[in-house]
Design an enzyme around this catalytic site. Structure first.
Site, mmCIF file in Angstrom:
data_model
loop_
_atom_site.group_PDB
_atom_site.id
_atom_site.type_symbol
_atom_site.label_atom_id
_atom_site.label_comp_id
_atom_site.label_asym_id
_atom_site.label_seq_id
_atom_site.Cartn_x
_atom_site.Cartn_y
_atom_site.Cartn_z
ATOM 1 N N LYS A 73 9.697 -14.769 -13.999
ATOM 2 C CA LYS A 73 9.320 -13.622 -14.835
ATOM 3 C C LYS A 73 8.160 -14.006 -15.748
ATOM 4 O O LYS A 73 7.235 -13.234 -15.919
ATOM 5 C CB LYS A 73 10.494 -13.143 -15.706
ATOM 6 C CG LYS A 73 11.560 -12.366 -14.996
ATOM 7 C CD LYS A 73 11.225 -10.911 -14.744
ATOM 8 C CE LYS A 73 10.925 -10.604 -13.317
ATOM 9 N NZ LYS A 73 11.753 -10.858 -12.240
ATOM 10 N N HIS A 109 13.968 -37.130 -12.409
ATOM 11 C CA HIS A 109 13.486 -37.653 -11.121
ATOM 12 C C HIS A 109 12.001 -37.360 -10.920
ATOM 13 O O HIS A 109 11.521 -37.329 -9.784
ATOM 14 C CB HIS A 109 14.326 -37.069 -9.983
ATOM 15 C CG HIS A 109 15.775 -37.469 -10.094
ATOM 16 N ND1 HIS A 109 16.210 -38.744 -9.834
ATOM 17 C CD2 HIS A 109 16.857 -36.774 -10.515
ATOM 18 C CE1 HIS A 109 17.516 -38.813 -10.061
ATOM 19 N NE2 HIS A 109 17.929 -37.633 -10.481
ATOM 20 N N ARG A 115 3.026 0.123 -5.381
ATOM 21 C CA ARG A 115 2.914 -0.512 -4.068
ATOM 22 C C ARG A 115 1.581 -1.247 -3.894
ATOM 23 O O ARG A 115 1.349 -1.877 -2.858
ATOM 24 C CB ARG A 115 3.053 0.529 -2.958
ATOM 25 C CG ARG A 115 4.360 1.289 -3.017
ATOM 26 C CD ARG A 115 4.426 2.306 -1.920
ATOM 27 N NE ARG A 115 4.443 1.656 -0.623
ATOM 28 C CZ ARG A 115 5.524 1.183 -0.036
ATOM 29 N NH1 ARG A 115 6.697 1.306 -0.620
ATOM 30 N NH2 ARG A 115 5.451 0.614 1.143
ATOM 31 N N TRP A 138 -3.073 -2.404 -1.553
ATOM 32 C CA TRP A 138 -2.830 -3.805 -1.876
ATOM 33 C C TRP A 138 -3.493 -4.589 -0.755
ATOM 34 O O TRP A 138 -3.077 -4.505 0.394
ATOM 35 C CB TRP A 138 -1.334 -4.090 -1.931
ATOM 36 C CG TRP A 138 -1.011 -5.455 -2.443
ATOM 37 C CD1 TRP A 138 -0.953 -5.861 -3.739
ATOM 38 C CD2 TRP A 138 -0.690 -6.614 -1.653
ATOM 39 N NE1 TRP A 138 -0.629 -7.187 -3.805
ATOM 40 C CE2 TRP A 138 -0.463 -7.679 -2.550
ATOM 41 C CE3 TRP A 138 -0.582 -6.857 -0.294
ATOM 42 C CZ2 TRP A 138 -0.126 -8.957 -2.126
ATOM 43 C CZ3 TRP A 138 -0.260 -8.132 0.141
ATOM 44 C CH2 TRP A 138 -0.027 -9.175 -0.775
ATOM 45 N N CYS A 151 0.858 -1.187 0.000
ATOM 46 C CA CYS A 151 0.000 0.000 0.000
ATOM 47 C C CYS A 151 0.897 1.241 0.000
ATOM 48 O O CYS A 151 1.999 1.226 0.525
ATOM 49 C CB CYS A 151 -0.928 0.120 1.200
ATOM 50 S SG CYS A 151 -2.023 -1.274 1.416
ATOM 51 N N ASN A 166 -0.783 1.704 5.930
ATOM 52 C CA ASN A 166 -0.050 0.641 5.243
ATOM 53 C C ASN A 166 0.473 -0.293 6.314
ATOM 54 O O ASN A 166 1.185 0.163 7.208
ATOM 55 C CB ASN A 166 1.110 1.259 4.444
ATOM 56 C CG ASN A 166 2.106 0.223 3.977
ATOM 57 O OD1 ASN A 166 1.738 -0.923 3.713
ATOM 58 N ND2 ASN A 166 3.361 0.609 3.877
ATOM 59 N N GLY A 167 0.115 -1.574 6.249
ATOM 60 C CA GLY A 167 0.605 -2.515 7.249
ATOM 61 C C GLY A 167 -0.512 -3.389 7.771
ATOM 62 O O GLY A 167 -1.589 -3.452 7.190
ATOM 63 N N GLU A 218 14.691 -17.735 -12.276
ATOM 64 C CA GLU A 218 14.289 -16.345 -12.514
ATOM 65 C C GLU A 218 13.486 -16.231 -13.815
ATOM 66 O O GLU A 218 12.488 -15.508 -13.876
ATOM 67 C CB GLU A 218 15.540 -15.445 -12.549
ATOM 68 C CG GLU A 218 15.286 -14.000 -12.880
ATOM 69 C CD GLU A 218 14.379 -13.269 -11.893
ATOM 70 O OE1 GLU A 218 14.051 -13.816 -10.834
ATOM 71 O OE2 GLU A 218 13.988 -12.137 -12.226
ATOM 72 N N GLU A 265 4.807 -14.444 -13.603
ATOM 73 C CA GLU A 265 4.247 -13.251 -12.968
ATOM 74 C C GLU A 265 3.757 -12.228 -13.998
ATOM 75 O O GLU A 265 2.847 -11.462 -13.715
ATOM 76 C CB GLU A 265 5.234 -12.614 -11.988
ATOM 77 C CG GLU A 265 6.442 -11.970 -12.609
ATOM 78 C CD GLU A 265 7.381 -11.341 -11.577
ATOM 79 O OE1 GLU A 265 6.916 -10.900 -10.524
ATOM 80 O OE2 GLU A 265 8.600 -11.292 -11.851
ATOM 81 N N LYS A 308 4.997 -3.979 -5.559
ATOM 82 C CA LYS A 308 6.446 -3.856 -5.688
ATOM 83 C C LYS A 308 7.156 -4.109 -4.368
ATOM 84 O O LYS A 308 8.218 -4.699 -4.327
ATOM 85 C CB LYS A 308 6.772 -2.436 -6.194
ATOM 86 C CG LYS A 308 8.242 -2.189 -6.434
ATOM 87 C CD LYS A 308 8.693 -2.825 -7.712
ATOM 88 C CE LYS A 308 10.166 -2.696 -7.957
ATOM 89 N NZ LYS A 308 10.639 -3.809 -8.801
#
Ligand code: F6R
Length: 608
Positions: free
Chosen positions: A488, A507, A27, A75, A2, A101-102, A484, A491, A603
């Site tokens: 990418k 395996h 955010r 968020w 947020c 925020n939190g 990575e 997401e 982010k």
């Protein structure tokens, strides 16, 4: 998570706040809202979805000339994305409102108590509980500052919160506990925000608030106090060197594409002052005077974790430091065998605010273990709380998906491995010189390669965009890159992708391979190439299609060869990384996805 911003000054405040929210949208973007006081009434406008929905709503409301306002971009944590759960939240009387925020961890207990006193709640948020707790505290502490502090002393958890009251239309209150909050000092105006870009067009003068601090601000004054006793705090004003240009798209379609193309510059900046290409020397002032650790524990999340996995190879082979790499959310809830000052914990975080990584840092510090923070954001919580900090100097990363930050982290970690390797005399002067020459040549080599790489990424993305699943395979350094690459792709494009160590496929996972399940193989020209080639053949034997990212001249017979310029390992990783990023970028863009702001993400992950 947020973003919050408060403004008090001489300008119409709502446009300043909305503009600030735009720069904080990375955010979170589940909903947004603003509050201001006009003619003795607190006005709140909120809208579900991206900021543009709030702007549309504001455009239909009467224009306000209020010179103090606050805003929030959300968020979702407590409560689904919905207008009723959007901030700002007002108290039952409508006298005060907050943005937050939190997470208030004991909100249920407080809520039960308030319910028993007759309070009603219109949302599922912990924030609405907090604003009503402040109102309840006002019954015994009529002074708003005192009531705000009293309420916060009862709240456990993480918060950055900004408060306004209809009785003090030109005053902002704010407080911080384990969530970022920065105070911007202008001329006849002041700002409070989760991040600096929110107010950067107006001022570069900032104060970083610390946990347990509360601030009261008007257009021309401010006071920082300790939450516990409201005693004054004096803090040095810092001047930020970034410009807004760095936070704009610079002609690219998306921030992500701009940031991918910035990587040669990131490499140059990261090397400047650290290596000297003329006499092949390396100087890392941040690490001077500190012993080389006997054991290193790297702790990070997401892409930063992948940087750590990649660097382990160099830290062990160049520096000879036994290295473990762990995801922060796992590390923080385990019993650790940290061995005091001869161990070192290295936390890696672009934002410097990731809650799990910050918690890991605090655990290590409590146990007396030195913590080195590898951060991009100057003045972030991790940078301030680590025993020493090494800045990656990538500049502001706006795209939610991390790109140039990983490049800068890999570079910083390679430099640290080289520096320790030289100090341990594990690397000969000739080896150090050879590596420095390679590093010195890297920015120009990448710059020259990027346009063709982009073109090839575009071609291949069109060919594979309809796949529903993907494997990314690699070994050694390329295993970290495979993880990575898969992260990418999933997401950004929402195509399911798994990164795997290519030797591990047989395996179990190879059972998934069929003609509709392609594999992206990292087959660079290094000592593991013959092994990777065998693994590719195993995939092909199950009718799996293969794209191979490789170097010119590789003897491979696959569906699609993608050649990138050859560099010796580990430097070839700096070529492979942007190729993976560009493939995901182009696939997502082709599929019409929101590249810079993928769904469900934010982010800066400041909740656990
Ligand atoms: C992926 C991504 C995330 C971050 C992770 C850690 O593209 O951006 O996986 O890498 O949330 O963030 P920092 O590095 O800020 O701690």
């Amino acid at each position: 998570m947020c973003g919050i911003i408060g403004y008090t000054g001489h300008r119409p405040a709502v446009p300043v706040v909305v503009e600030g929210l735009r720069r904080l949208e990375y955010r979170g973007y589940d909903s947004a809202g603003v509050a201001y006081v006009q003619r003795g009434e607190l006005h709140i406008t909120r809208a579900l979805g991206k900021l543009s929905a709030l702007e549309d709503k504001l455009a239909q409301s009467p224009v306000t000339m209020a010179t103090t306002a606050m805003g929030h971009t959300r968020w979702a944590t407590h409560g689904v994305p919905a207008e009723r759960n959007s901030h700002p939240h007002a108290s039952n009387s409508g006298n005060i409102a907050i943005v937050h925020n939190g997470i208030i961890e004991n909100y249920q207990q407080i809520k039960d108590d308030l319910l028993s006193k007759g309070y009603v709640f219109h949302s599922e948020t912990d924030t609405e509980v907090l604003v009503n707790l402040i109102e309840e505290c006002q019954k015994t502490e009529p002074d708003l500052l005192q009531a705000f502090a009293a309420a916060l002393r009862q709240a456990h958890g993480a918060y950055a919160v900004c408060l306004m009251s209809k009785d003090e239309p030109n005053t902002l209150y704010a407080a911080r506990m384990s969530a970022p909050l920065i105070f911007g000092i202008g001329t006849g105006e002041n700002f409070i925000a989760s991040d600096i870009p929110a107010f950067l067009p107006y001022t570069r003068k900032v104060l970083f608030l610390e946990d347990g601090e509360i601030v009261r601000a008007t257009a021309t004054s401010y006071a920082i106090m300790r939450l516990e006793d409201l005693s004054p705090v004096s803090r040095t004003v810092q001047t930020i060197q970034w410009d807004m240009q760095a936070a704009q798209k610079g002609g690219y379609r998306h921030f992500m594409l701009k940031e991918i193309f910035e990587q040669p510059r990131v490499l140059r900046d990261g090397l400047t002052g650290r290596i000297n290409g003329e006499n092949n020397s390396i100087a890392l002032a941040e690490l001077d005077g500190q012993p080389v650790p006997e054991r290193l524990h790297i702790v990070a999340c997401g892409t930063s974790y992948h940087s750590g996995l990649w660097a382990r190879h160099l830290l062990e082979s160049w520096a000879g430091v036994p290295t473990q790499v762990e995801i922060a959310s796992e590390f923080r809830y385990r019993d650790h065998l940290l061995l005091g000052k001869n161990d070192m914990v290295l936390v890696i975080s672009q934002s410097g605010e990731t809650a799990d990584t910050l918690a890991a840092l605090r655990i290590a510090r409590e146990q007396g273990v030195p913590v080195l923070g590898l951060c991009n954001v100057v003045g972030s919580s991790i940078a301030r709380e680590a025993s020493a900090v090494f800045y990656t100097q990538a500049g502001p990363e706006i795209s939610v998906a991390s790109t140039k930050a990983m490049c800068s982290q890999m570079l910083a970690l390679a430099l640290i491995a080289l520096y320790w390797g030289r100090r341990q005399q594990r690397l000969s002067p000739d080896e150090v010189s050879a590596h420095i020459r390679q590093l010195d040549a890297l920015p120009a080599a990448l710059e020259a390669a990027l346009p063709a790489m982009h073109e090839r990424a575009r071609e291949l993305s069109r060919r594979y965009a309809q796949a529903r699943n993907f494997f990314y395979l690699g070994r050694g350094l390329c295993y970290a890159l495979a993880l990575e690459g898969a992260l990418k792709l999933k997401e950004l494009s929402y195509i399911h992708a798994e990164g795997y160590a290519s030797g591990e496929m047989k395996h179990g996972p190879i059972a998934l391979i069929d003609p509709s399940f392609p594999t992206f193989a990292l087959a660079l020209d290094d000592n593991l190439f013959p092994k990777v080639r065998s693994n590719i053949v195993e995939v092909q034997a199950r009718q799996g299609k293969v794209i191979a990212l490789t170097n010119p001249g590789a003897a491979l017979d696959v569906d699609d060869i993608w050649e990138i310029p050859a560099l010796p390992a580990p430097f070839s990783s700096f070529m492979a990384l942007p190729a993976l990023q560009l493939f995901s970028y182009e696939t997502a863009d082709y599929l019409g996805k929101d590249v810079d702001q993928p769904r469900n993400l934010a982010k800066s992950v400041t909740v656990e």
